[in-house]
Design an enzyme around this catalytic site. Structure first.
Site, PDB file in Angstrom:
ATOM      1  CG  ASP A  13      -2.097   0.848   1.130  1.00 21.75           C
ATOM      2  OD1 ASP A  13      -3.171   0.423   1.578  1.00 21.75           O
ATOM      3  OD2 ASP A  13      -1.975   1.968   0.590  1.00 21.75           O
ATOM      4  CG  ASP A 108      -3.423   3.846  -3.218  1.00 25.10           C
ATOM      5  OD1 ASP A 108      -4.311   2.992  -3.384  1.00 25.10           O
ATOM      6  OD2 ASP A 108      -3.375   4.605  -2.250  1.00 25.10           O
ATOM      7  CD  GLU A 109      -5.767  -1.188  -1.860  1.00 17.99           C
ATOM      8  OE1 GLU A 109      -5.582  -2.031  -0.983  1.00 17.99           O
ATOM      9  OE2 GLU A 109      -6.751  -0.442  -1.897  1.00 17.99           O
TER      10      GLU A 109
END
Length: 416
Positions: A13, A108-109
């Site tokens: 993350d 974003d992860e």
DNA sequence: TCTGGGGTCCTAGGACCC
DNA sequence: TCTGGGGTCCTAGGACCC
């Protein structure tokens, strides 16, 4: 091959992703309270806040105006989706060099299946450190990494590892690790579910685990059963139990727009809707998909929101179809006594092939498809404003309506 | 506090079919 | 002239995530 060997799942993350990317473009932002999402007096919410801004109580999803009240000295910056997509791509490249089994869960992860990579990278904790360093070197961005035997526990662990940290939950201790955490930490448990659980005396994941599965199932249905599994650290239910990297086509594509001031201007509404429809159609073509169901969304001044859907006899990926049907939905469902705050269009029910009608209209659809595809390519190369095909379409349609009332559904042309 | 935009999944009722 | 039950499709709404 030992099938009993536990899986090794990484959840990676990125830390304050949008803010961190903005800092790369403007290093003067570093160390300051930064809010990404728009101007401080605009309609909208916070997309991301720097850790400095968070100290003042600013967090994502908070209205921008509220964020301003909490932290007037913060620097408010507009979001740049293209930048985030670009960096997301770089992040993926780094992850992909560590494991071929990568699944970006959002911009974003990501989840990585690191099972059996010991020979290459060493034990999990060491691999995570290497990944961490590579990420920093290649992207100049920090991330946090959770390691566990399931997606669920890896995700919760990465959250606890924030920021810029690594947390490994060893096989066998999952339930013990989860027990003291609040139920809200479980992805999928939000405000409402948290309240519901509290009302029967459940606050922590351990409380959940101690409960009889049947009780949860009786009270919360399918979700209750999934929750029981999750409380023990298992990937149960919904998106969680699919294999990593096995995500197929999107299930829906949508675009919506909130006006800075509410409007009742039909021209404005229809022009906006046409623009949104073009964007949806374009993305359908990019994915090679055709939609069967078109849904209009309206949010009125009082925030009351309605959706109205229409299923087509044959699937389409053409601007013109989406424009016409969404406009029809607008005309027949908008309560004109109310001003509109948001308008949106949503496509779902996807098929890979075009409908039968495509073959029976003398090639009209095929010619449209080719023209639109060419326009898409021009836009790719020269930018969005390079091709005015869409707005031209809108103008033409309007003329037709104005000159000839018969073009409006339900109206008889007047004979002179 | 005055509430974005892009998604996923679930529920529930009604139509319709067998 | 009382009315079963399962399956599937469609529609509307809502919880939740980033």
């Amino acid at each position: 091959m030992n099938h009993a060997a536990p899986r090794v799942i990484f959840h990676v993350d990125m830390d304050a992703f949008f803010v961190s990317v903005e800092e790369l473009y403007d290093p003067s932002l570093k160390g300051k309270p930064v809010v990404v999402g728009g101007k401080h007096d605009e309609r909208g919410v916070v997309s991301a806040a720097s850790y400095e801004a968070r100290k003042f109580g600013v967090h994502s999803a908070m209205p921008l105006r509220t964020a301003y009240k909490h932290c007037p000295q913060a620097i408010f910056v507009e979001g740049h989706p293209e930048r985030y997509r670009e960096y997301s791509g770089r992040v993926f490249e780094v992850l992909n060099s560590f494991s071929p089994v990568v699944e970006m869960a959002s911009i974003d992860e990501a989840y990585l299946d690191m099972t059996g990579t010991d020979r290459l990278h060493g034990p999990p904790l060491r691999a995570a450190h290497l990944l961490h360093e590579s990420m920093k070197k290649a992207t100049d961005l920090n991330c946090s990494i959770g390691i566990a035997t399931s997606r669920l526990v890896a995700k919760i662990a990465s959250d606890q590892a924030k920021r810029n940290g690594i947390l490994h939950v060893l096989p066998g201790v999952e339930a013990r690790y989860l027990a003291p955490l609040e139920v809200r930490k479980i992805p999928g448990v939000g405000k409402v579910m948290e309240k519901n659980l509290q009302s029967i005396g459940i606050r922590r994941i351990g409380d959940l685990a101690a409960l009889d599965e049947a009780v949860l199932s009786a009270r919360f249905g399918k979700w209750g059963l999934a929750l029981a599994g999750k409380s023990h650290g298992l990937d149960a239910g919904g998106w969680f139990d699919a294999e990593i990297g096995e995500r197929g086509d999107p299930k829906s594509i949508s675009h919506e727009h909130t006006f800075n001031e509410d409007t009742r201007d039909p021209e404005r509404l229809e022009a906006t809707l046409a623009h949104l429809a073009e964007k949806v159609a374009r993305r359908l073509r990019e994915h090679g998909l055709h939609t069967r169901t078109i849904q209009l969304k309206l949010r009125y001044s009082d925030f009351n929101t309605i959706t109205r859907a229409y299923s087509l006899p044959a699937p389409t990926q053409l601007d013109i179809d989406l424009i016409e049907h969404s406009r029809r939905l607008l005309r027949s469902n908008w309560d004109r006594s109310q001003a509109i705050r948001l308008i949106g269009i949503h496509a779902s029910g996807f098929e890979h092939d075009a409908g039968q009608l495509d073959l029976m209209d003398g090639g009209r659809n095929e010619r449209w498809r080719q023209a639109l595809e060419a326009a898409d390519k021009l836009r790719d190369r020269y930018g969005e404003s390079a091709v005015a095909l869409g707005s031209g379409l809108r103008g033409k349609y309007r003329e037709r309506v104005q000159d000839n009332p018969a073009a409006l559904p339900g109206k008889e042309p007047k004979k002179a």
